[in-house]
Scaffold this motif. Structure first.
Motif, mmCIF file in Angstrom:
data_model
loop_
_atom_site.group_PDB
_atom_site.id
_atom_site.type_symbol
_atom_site.label_atom_id
_atom_site.label_comp_id
_atom_site.label_asym_id
_atom_site.label_seq_id
_atom_site.Cartn_x
_atom_site.Cartn_y
_atom_site.Cartn_z
ATOM 1 N N GLU A 74 0.770 -1.333 0.341
ATOM 2 C CA GLU A 74 -0.251 -0.074 -0.079
ATOM 3 C C GLU A 74 0.719 1.596 0.328
ATOM 4 O O GLU A 74 0.803 1.739 -0.425
ATOM 5 C CB GLU A 74 -1.044 0.040 0.902
ATOM 6 N N ALA A 75 1.566 1.692 0.864
ATOM 7 C CA ALA A 75 3.039 2.204 0.464
ATOM 8 C C ALA A 75 3.405 2.965 -0.587
ATOM 9 O O ALA A 75 3.935 3.697 -0.610
ATOM 10 C CB ALA A 75 3.850 2.182 2.227
ATOM 11 N N ALA A 76 4.068 1.665 -1.574
ATOM 12 C CA ALA A 76 4.615 1.177 -2.527
ATOM 13 C C ALA A 76 3.263 2.354 -3.392
ATOM 14 O O ALA A 76 3.559 3.257 -3.983
ATOM 15 C CB ALA A 76 5.488 -0.119 -3.295
ATOM 16 N N ARG A 77 1.794 2.016 -3.340
ATOM 17 C CA ARG A 77 1.258 2.561 -3.917
ATOM 18 C C ARG A 77 1.408 3.682 -4.102
ATOM 19 O O ARG A 77 0.834 4.625 -4.915
ATOM 20 C CB ARG A 77 -0.184 1.539 -4.158
ATOM 21 N N VAL A 78 0.734 4.464 -2.386
ATOM 22 C CA VAL A 78 1.235 5.810 -2.688
ATOM 23 C C VAL A 78 2.108 6.550 -3.264
ATOM 24 O O VAL A 78 2.249 7.457 -3.535
ATOM 25 C CB VAL A 78 0.563 6.670 -1.515
ATOM 26 N N LYS A 79 3.122 5.700 -2.759
ATOM 27 C CA LYS A 79 4.742 6.804 -2.710
ATOM 28 C C LYS A 79 5.067 6.988 -4.261
ATOM 29 O O LYS A 79 5.361 7.423 -4.704
ATOM 30 C CB LYS A 79 5.561 5.762 -2.367
ATOM 31 N N ALA A 80 4.075 5.483 -4.658
ATOM 32 C CA ALA A 80 4.665 5.981 -6.862
ATOM 33 C C ALA A 80 3.810 7.649 -7.399
ATOM 34 O O ALA A 80 4.080 7.525 -8.433
ATOM 35 C CB ALA A 80 3.766 5.339 -7.710
ATOM 36 N N GLN A 81 2.929 7.873 -6.637
ATOM 37 C CA GLN A 81 2.217 8.849 -6.902
ATOM 38 C C GLN A 81 3.764 10.338 -7.018
ATOM 39 O O GLN A 81 3.099 11.195 -7.446
ATOM 40 C CB GLN A 81 1.017 9.406 -6.107
ATOM 41 N N ILE A 82 4.058 10.336 -5.599
ATOM 42 C CA ILE A 82 5.156 11.160 -5.723
ATOM 43 C C ILE A 82 6.228 11.123 -6.785
ATOM 44 O O ILE A 82 7.315 10.288 -7.121
ATOM 45 C CB ILE A 82 5.753 10.938 -4.037
ATOM 46 N N GLY A 128 10.737 6.318 -7.542
ATOM 47 C CA GLY A 128 10.449 5.206 -8.632
ATOM 48 C C GLY A 128 11.561 4.008 -7.783
ATOM 49 O O GLY A 128 11.401 2.973 -7.421
ATOM 50 N N ALA A 129 12.728 4.383 -7.470
ATOM 51 C CA ALA A 129 13.624 3.903 -6.338
ATOM 52 C C ALA A 129 13.340 3.574 -5.432
ATOM 53 O O ALA A 129 12.920 1.875 -4.961
ATOM 54 C CB ALA A 129 15.301 4.309 -6.418
ATOM 55 N N GLU A 130 12.565 4.570 -4.566
ATOM 56 C CA GLU A 130 12.089 3.447 -3.381
ATOM 57 C C GLU A 130 10.660 2.593 -3.182
ATOM 58 O O GLU A 130 10.616 2.059 -2.431
ATOM 59 C CB GLU A 130 10.838 5.136 -2.853
ATOM 60 N N VAL A 131 9.944 2.959 -4.558
ATOM 61 C CA VAL A 131 9.186 2.134 -4.804
ATOM 62 C C VAL A 131 9.132 0.683 -4.936
ATOM 63 O O VAL A 131 9.197 -0.127 -4.532
ATOM 64 C CB VAL A 131 7.732 2.354 -5.922
ATOM 65 N N VAL A 188 4.665 4.229 -11.846
ATOM 66 C CA VAL A 188 5.436 4.619 -12.126
ATOM 67 C C VAL A 188 6.546 4.487 -13.530
ATOM 68 O O VAL A 188 6.755 5.266 -13.969
ATOM 69 C CB VAL A 188 6.774 3.211 -11.349
ATOM 70 N N LEU A 189 5.786 3.282 -14.189
ATOM 71 C CA LEU A 189 5.661 3.347 -15.440
ATOM 72 C C LEU A 189 4.732 4.823 -15.815
ATOM 73 O O LEU A 189 5.976 4.666 -17.206
ATOM 74 C CB LEU A 189 5.064 1.769 -16.294
ATOM 75 N N LEU A 190 4.243 5.044 -16.348
ATOM 76 C CA LEU A 190 3.136 5.749 -16.428
ATOM 77 C C LEU A 190 3.731 7.641 -16.047
ATOM 78 O O LEU A 190 4.447 8.445 -16.930
ATOM 79 C CB LEU A 190 1.746 6.296 -16.011
ATOM 80 N N ASN A 191 3.715 7.564 -15.101
ATOM 81 C CA ASN A 191 4.535 9.387 -14.643
ATOM 82 C C ASN A 191 5.829 9.277 -14.779
ATOM 83 O O ASN A 191 6.444 9.924 -14.258
ATOM 84 C CB ASN A 191 4.238 9.102 -12.690
ATOM 85 N N GLY A 192 6.934 8.059 -14.908
ATOM 86 C CA GLY A 192 8.250 7.743 -14.806
ATOM 87 C C GLY A 192 8.729 8.062 -16.562
ATOM 88 O O GLY A 192 8.419 9.742 -16.843
ATOM 89 N N ILE A 193 8.806 7.226 -17.130
ATOM 90 C CA ILE A 193 9.127 7.205 -18.858
ATOM 91 C C ILE A 193 8.128 7.460 -19.289
ATOM 92 O O ILE A 193 8.264 7.437 -20.092
ATOM 93 C CB ILE A 193 10.429 6.144 -18.659
ATOM 94 N N GLY A 194 6.580 7.792 -18.828
ATOM 95 C CA GLY A 194 5.681 7.507 -19.768
ATOM 96 C C GLY A 194 5.134 6.601 -20.806
ATOM 97 O O GLY A 194 4.475 6.335 -21.831
ATOM 98 N N ASP A 195 5.221 5.022 -20.301
ATOM 99 C CA ASP A 195 5.558 3.928 -20.862
ATOM 100 C C ASP A 195 3.573 3.781 -20.689
ATOM 101 O O ASP A 195 3.194 3.072 -19.955
ATOM 102 C CB ASP A 195 6.144 2.705 -20.505
#
Length: 852
Positions: free
Chosen positions: A349-357, A361-364, A391-398
């Motif tokens: 759950e923490a990873a899910r929320v963290k991925a919005q920040i 990405g590395a922390e997730v 992480v895919l969407l907000n990072g590299i935009g995949d």
């Protein structure tokens, strides 16, 4: 002298250690550091608990370097610049910018972006090698000393680059990097200075130590408390000692100064602090959030009660839009969990929320890896799938990768029976992916998932899914519920609800009623904590202001949204702002800026599956062609993205006016009429008042002369609808042009003046010029001196002299080629010529001033 590579306890060192002969070993170390730079590069950090001692050594190093004719640069890490990427690096490398031209093109481009000299997105992985190459070039002929006072206050991006440079300076450069801060830094040799005496702190420590045990406990509770009330008589002696102040009317207690609170905390043991946290948690006036915090701090081992409270606090923080606080609470909840399965679930759950920040990405990945160690099955949960997809969407935009992950995760969640917030977020993210992916196959899968889970999702999310996924099928009942939700937004406290309702309104062009609530939420939310939602809100505001004719404000909002998206490295969030900028560039005649934006958007978006850029940039490019008067180009550009009206296509209604105008200007009247009819069949007019107005306007544009007057009058009859906007001015221009052709110049002039005024206010120069040319032509329809060209004839003659055919001139002026032939038939005898070849000379002679 102490050169170390790890932190040391500085609290009990002598004040000024010296050799027996009186020499200062720290000064000698700095002198030797500077002397080495004539041969090879080096990096050192001066670590001390107080600033003056560090500053003296930095001053000494600079003086020595200047005496040796080194190039010297000094800057300081500033807290208010810590949020600006590469702020400290910019100051350190600013004097060396003339050497950028010798770098390889790729490195020069990356470093220019990092230093703020160009636009773009880069990472430290490419900036750091470019900075090293630059320093190698700079110090080829002359050593250099770079001094940074306050490494601990510098921005993280600069620190990462400096830590890369530190161990490599000696290999390629003669550059010295001398920093000051607290403790060591990776790659730097560390010069540790002895602790300095704090006489004031020592005095406070003695005063606190003389107080009774109960008073010291109360002071510790005050230092740890999030409130300043309810301490009463327990601090009476502390008040008499001058350690605290009391605001009698408010009933609040405060420390006399910040140092007192620090001394109280430092004088306590860890066990005493835990006991104080437990007492604060047990106080009856402590709220749930504070009690959760105190229990967490009081707990050493696993405690399920505390874990549950922390998880609840995390969900509450997420509901307010604070993803950073929510993720931190969920991580603490995981570590407080008793059962291994609960620990893994909460880590996911923490990873899910963290991925919005931004940039997490590395922390997730680390959180998911830790969760997998305890429970390998957790990687199949919706929370874990969401984390990876974000992480895919907000990072590299995949987009394609995120779509596959989300669909598979929701299907697996169905088999597990997963519902609740994770399912809602998965569907919401899948909706976003389908919007930007703009692919029919994606939408078919989304429709199937939405049909199965309508009853499991929040009502406002189902509304957003309906209006964003299939805007043309939104029923009157759905639109009525949306209007009710919009009216209630000003009383809505949940940012997530505001964003979801606004997204619903965005899909059917009803954002105007959401703007006040959106501005309130965006202004009160930190985008670096809330992540993608607040950026989406900013872009929706920019879009609505652009459509409503508030172009200056739209420019500012879009520019700020793009800047923030770049700062927090979320390139996908940039694109809506780039669309707003592109539309305004197209309408104002800023064609080079439009070309650059178009190329950048396609280059980044299309390979990643962001097919919405085809519609966005196709619309902007087509509008730019209309502004230039290149109607064939406008038609060719708009046709693939503006037609037909697919139920899932929310972009085609935006381009209705542009495509109809392109069709009419290229004499494709039947196609224009078919497009207007298709828009009506698709339900476009009932989506919003603005859509209804535009549809009424284009219906008049394609009507026969017998019906056009009544249709134009009906469309423009309400002076408040779309008043002062680009759309209304264009329909006024079209009506004024039609009136002029009907030989009604007085009526035409009124409309053309209104249109010209709006275009001028907006800065739409090409359109203002067009309205002005039509105004000039109305003067010629009333009367004209024999032998002199009317304004309209003058324009036609000049275009014909430039080599344009009758058809091309007609497209440029939006009249038929037969009308152009009639104008030229009158022009030739007036100028005394019989062919187009003689037009230029005749025009020059006619325009030549008479001799005195």
């Amino acid at each position: 002298m102490t050169l170390v590579d790890h932190p040391l306890d500085l609290t009990r060192r002598s004040r000024r250690p010296r050799h027996h002969d009186g020499r200062d070993p720290h000064a000698e170390a700095v002198d030797k550091f500077v002397a080495r730079l004539s041969r090879t590069g080096d990096a050192m950090i001066v670590s001390a608990d107080r600033g003056p001692a560090r500053t003296r050594l930095l001053d000494r190093a600079m003086a020595a370097a200047e005496r040796s004719a080194f190039r010297v640069v000094r800057t300081a890490g500033l807290e208010f610049e810590a949020a600006l990427p590469y702020a400290a690096l910019n100051q350190l490398l600013l004097p060396f910018l003339e050497h950028l031209r010798v770098l390889p093109a790729a490195q020069r481009a990356d470093l220019s972006v990092a230093l703020g000299l160009a636009n773009g997105i880069v990472s430290g992985d490419v900036v750091a090698p470019a900075a090293l190459t630059l320093l190698a070039e700079v110090t080829r002929e002359q050593p250099a000393l770079l001094v940074l006072d306050g490494l601990h206050r510098a921005d993280p991006d600069s620190v990462a680059v400096l830590e890369f440079l530190a161990p490599r300076l000696s290999v390629l450069t003669r550059a010295g990097l001398l920093a000051a801060g607290f403790g060591p830094a990776p790659g730097f040799r560390t010069l540790v200075l002895p602790a300095q005496p704090h006489r004031e702190a020592d005095d406070l420590l003695r005063r606190v130590g003389r107080l009774p045990v109960e008073t010291r406990r109360a002071l510790l509770e005050l230092a740890l408390s999030r409130t300043r009330t309810g301490f009463g008589e327990s601090l009476r002696l502390a008040r008499m000692a001058g350690l605290i102040t009391v605001d009698e009317p408010a009933g609040t207690v405060s420390f006399a100064d910040a140092m007192t609170a620090t001394v109280v905390l430092q004088a306590s043991t860890s066990e005493e602090r835990r006991q104080a946290h437990r007492r604060l948690a047990d106080r009856p006036d402590t709220d749930v959030a504070a009690r959760t915090h105190h229990l967490d701090q009081a707990t050493v081992g696993p405690d399920e009660e505390v874990a549950g409270l922390l998880e609840g606090a995390g969900r509450a923080a997420l509901a307010t839009g604070d993803a950073v606080t929510a993720a931190a609470a969920l991580v603490r909840a995981a570590y407080a969990s008793v059962a291994p399965g609960e620990r893994s679930r909460r880590l996911a759950e923490a990873a899910r929320v963290k991925a919005q920040i931004p940039g997490a990405g590395a922390e997730v990945s680390g959180l998911l890896a830790e969760a997998r160690l305890t429970d390998p099955a957790v990687v199949e949960s919706l929370a874990a799938v969401l984390a990876r997809a974000n992480v895919l969407l907000n990072g590299i935009g995949d987009v394609r990768g995120a779509h596959r992950l989300l669909v598979a995760g929701i299907e697996e969640g169905d088999r597990r029976g997963e519902r609740g917030p994770a399912l809602a977020e998965a569907v919401q993210n899948l909706l976003l992916v389908c919007v930007v992916g703009h692919d029919r196959t994606m939408w078919d899968q989304f429709d199937d998932i939405l049909a199965r889970h309508t009853d499991d999702l929040p009502r406002e999310l189902v509304g957003a899914a309906t209006t964003l996924a299939r805007p043309g099928t939104a029923s009157p009942a759905v639109l009525g519920r949306l209007d009710d939700a919009i009216r209630n937004l000003n009383d809505e406290s949940s940012p997530n609800t505001v964003f979801r309702v606004s997204a619903s309104a965005y899909g059917v062009d009803r954002l105007s009623g959401c703007c006040d609530a959106l501005r309130r939420v965006v202004a009160g939310t930190d985008p670096e904590k809330a992540g993608t939602a607040v950026l989406t809100g900013m872009m929706m505001l920019a879009y609505e202001d652009m459509r409503a004719g508030r172009w200056q404000l739209a420019r500012q909002e879009a520019g700020e949204g793009v800047r923030l998206s770049r700062k927090i490295r979320m390139p996908l969030q940039e694109l809506p702002g780039r669309y707003v900028q592109a539309i305004i560039h197209a309408a104002t005649g800023e064609y080079e800026e439009l070309r650059v934006l178009d190329a950048q958007a396609f280059q980044w978006g299309v390979p990643r599956g962001v097919n919405s850029v085809r519609a966005h940039m196709g619309h902007a490019t087509g509008l730019g062609a209309l502004s230039r008067g290149d109607y064939e180009e406008a038609y060719a550009t708009l046709r693939p993205v503006a037609a037909p009206f697919d139920p899932h296509d929310r972009y085609a209604p935006w381009m209705l006016l542009d495509f109809v105008e392109a069709c009419m200007s290229t004499l494709r009247v039947d196609e224009a009429r078919a497009h207007v009819a298709a828009a009506a069949d698709a339900g476009v007019p009932r989506l919003s008042p603005r859509n209804a107005f535009i549809h009424a306007g284009v219906s008049a544009m394609v009507a026969s002369d017998d019906a056009a007057d009544a249709l134009y009058t009906a469309a423009l009859s309400d002076g408040l609808v779309e008043a002062g906007t680009f759309h209304r001015a264009r329909i006024e221009l079209s009506y004024g042009r039609w009136l002029r052709r009907q030989r009604r110049p007085r009526d035409a002039r009124r409309l053309l003046r209104e249109a010209q005024s709006t275009f001028q206010r907006l800065g739409a120069v090409p359109w203002a010029n067009r309205a002005g040319a039509e105004l000039d032509a109305t003067a010629g329809t009333r009367s004209g001196e024999a032998g002199k060209l009317t304004p309209q004839e003058q324009v036609v003659a000049e275009l014909a002299a430039a080599g344009l055919t009758n058809k091309q001139i007609g497209e440029r002026l939006q009249v038929s080629h037969r009308t152009i032939g009639s104008h030229l038939a009158r022009v030739f005898p007036k100028l005394g010529v019989t062919s187009r070849a003689a037009l230029r000379g005749a025009l020059e002679a006619a325009n030549r001033p008479d001799p005195d």
